[in-house]
Design a protein around this motif. Structure first.
Motif, PDB file in Angstrom:
ATOM      1  N   LYS A  71      42.204  41.581  46.083  1.00  0.00           N
ATOM      2  CA  LYS A  71      42.005  40.370  45.296  1.00  0.00           C
ATOM      3  C   LYS A  71      43.119  40.283  44.263  1.00  0.00           C
ATOM      4  N   PRO A  72      43.684  39.082  44.104  1.00  0.00           N
ATOM      5  CA  PRO A  72      44.737  38.963  43.096  1.00  0.00           C
ATOM      6  C   PRO A  72      44.169  39.248  41.704  1.00  0.00           C
ATOM      7  N   ALA A  73      44.999  39.813  40.871  1.00  0.00           N
ATOM      8  CA  ALA A  73      44.559  40.105  39.502  1.00  0.00           C
ATOM      9  C   ALA A  73      44.212  38.791  38.814  1.00  0.00           C
ATOM     10  N   LYS A  74      43.132  38.825  38.052  1.00  0.00           N
ATOM     11  CA  LYS A  74      42.740  37.620  37.326  1.00  0.00           C
ATOM     12  C   LYS A  74      43.806  37.263  36.316  1.00  0.00           C
ATOM     13  N   LYS A  75      44.108  35.959  36.247  1.00  0.00           N
ATOM     14  CA  LYS A  75      45.075  35.500  35.264  1.00  0.00           C
ATOM     15  C   LYS A  75      44.439  35.681  33.889  1.00  0.00           C
ATOM     16  N   GLN A  76      45.184  36.331  33.019  1.00  0.00           N
ATOM     17  CA  GLN A  76      44.643  36.552  31.684  1.00  0.00           C
ATOM     18  C   GLN A  76      44.463  35.211  30.990  1.00  0.00           C
ATOM     19  N   LYS A  77      43.334  35.070  30.344  1.00  0.00           N
ATOM     20  CA  LYS A  77      43.064  33.831  29.630  1.00  0.00           C
ATOM     21  C   LYS A  77      43.952  33.780  28.390  1.00  0.00           C
ATOM     22  N   GLN A  78      44.681  32.676  28.281  1.00  0.00           N
ATOM     23  CA  GLN A  78      45.551  32.519  27.128  1.00  0.00           C
ATOM     24  C   GLN A  78      44.715  32.145  25.910  1.00  0.00           C
ATOM     25  N   PRO A  79      45.138  32.607  24.743  1.00  0.00           N
ATOM     26  CA  PRO A  79      44.427  32.177  23.543  1.00  0.00           C
ATOM     27  C   PRO A  79      44.649  30.676  23.341  1.00  0.00           C
ATOM     28  N   ALA A  80      43.756  30.050  22.629  1.00  0.00           N
ATOM     29  CA  ALA A  80      43.890  28.610  22.373  1.00  0.00           C
ATOM     30  C   ALA A  80      45.239  28.346  21.708  1.00  0.00           C
ATOM     31  N   SER A  81      45.878  27.300  22.143  1.00  0.00           N
ATOM     32  CA  SER A  81      47.194  26.951  21.616  1.00  0.00           C
ATOM     33  C   SER A  81      47.092  26.454  20.174  1.00  0.00           C
TER      34      SER A  81
END
Length: 178
Positions: A27-37
């Motif tokens: 499974k592809p690594a989960k894209k890290q959730k970016q902090p709110a801009s």
């Protein structure tokens, strides 16, 4: 001959499990959730005139423009066309920093040119809190910032908007400030 013999020898159960794991579709690594801009947070504190803001963009273009500005009106059809590609890409968002005297003036300007990007008043008291915001001395003008508000470039839209990819997505995903 010995190499052939070893290559064709049966695998142990542990070796079979290792081989299966190595060849299975991981499974592809989960894209890290970016902090709110910080850009989005600050722009959302401004009074919205019209449109919907892409809060997940990596780059923002603050476009300073007005209905009473001849060069702004001349440039707007091309900007609207370029925005269609930006919207499809999803990593770049334009924010119209309207220079008209009233929200109604900005709204009419947006309607006249069928502007689909987010619009606010550049005169809003909260504008100065938007990272990378600097009210230009003349219009049309635009400032390209990353999602953290770091200024990449600014100047006349005619030199920036047609080349938006080289100022934005070609640079990759911006790293958070240290």
């Amino acid at each position: 001959a010995l190499c052939f013999f070893l290559a064709s020898a049966p695998l142990s159960h542990a070796q079979e499990a290792d081989a299966a794991e190595a060849t299975s579709t991981a499974k592809p690594a989960k894209k890290q959730k970016q902090p709110a801009s910080p850009v989005v947070k600050a722009v959302k504190k401004m009074k919205k005139v019209k449109g919907r803001l892409n809060a997940k963009a990596d780059y923002y273009i603050y476009l300073f423009s007005a209905s009473w500005c001849g060069p702004c009106c001349n440039e707007m059809p091309e900007i609207v066309e370029q925005y269609k590609d930006m919207k499809k890409d999803g990593r770049v968002e334009i924010i119209l920093m309207g220079k008209d005297e009233t929200p109604e003036g900005v709204k009419a300007f947006m309607k006249q040119f069928d502007i689909k990007f987010y619009g606010v008043m550049s005169s809003d008291k909260n504008a100065k809190k938007v990272p990378g915001f600097s009210d230009p001395s003349g219009i049309p003008n635009c400032t390209v910032v990353d999602r953290y508000g770091r200024v990449i470039t600014s100047g006349h839209p005619g030199g920036i908007i047609p080349n938006w990819q080289s100022f934005t997505v070609d640079k990759g995903v911006p790293e958070p400030p240290v």
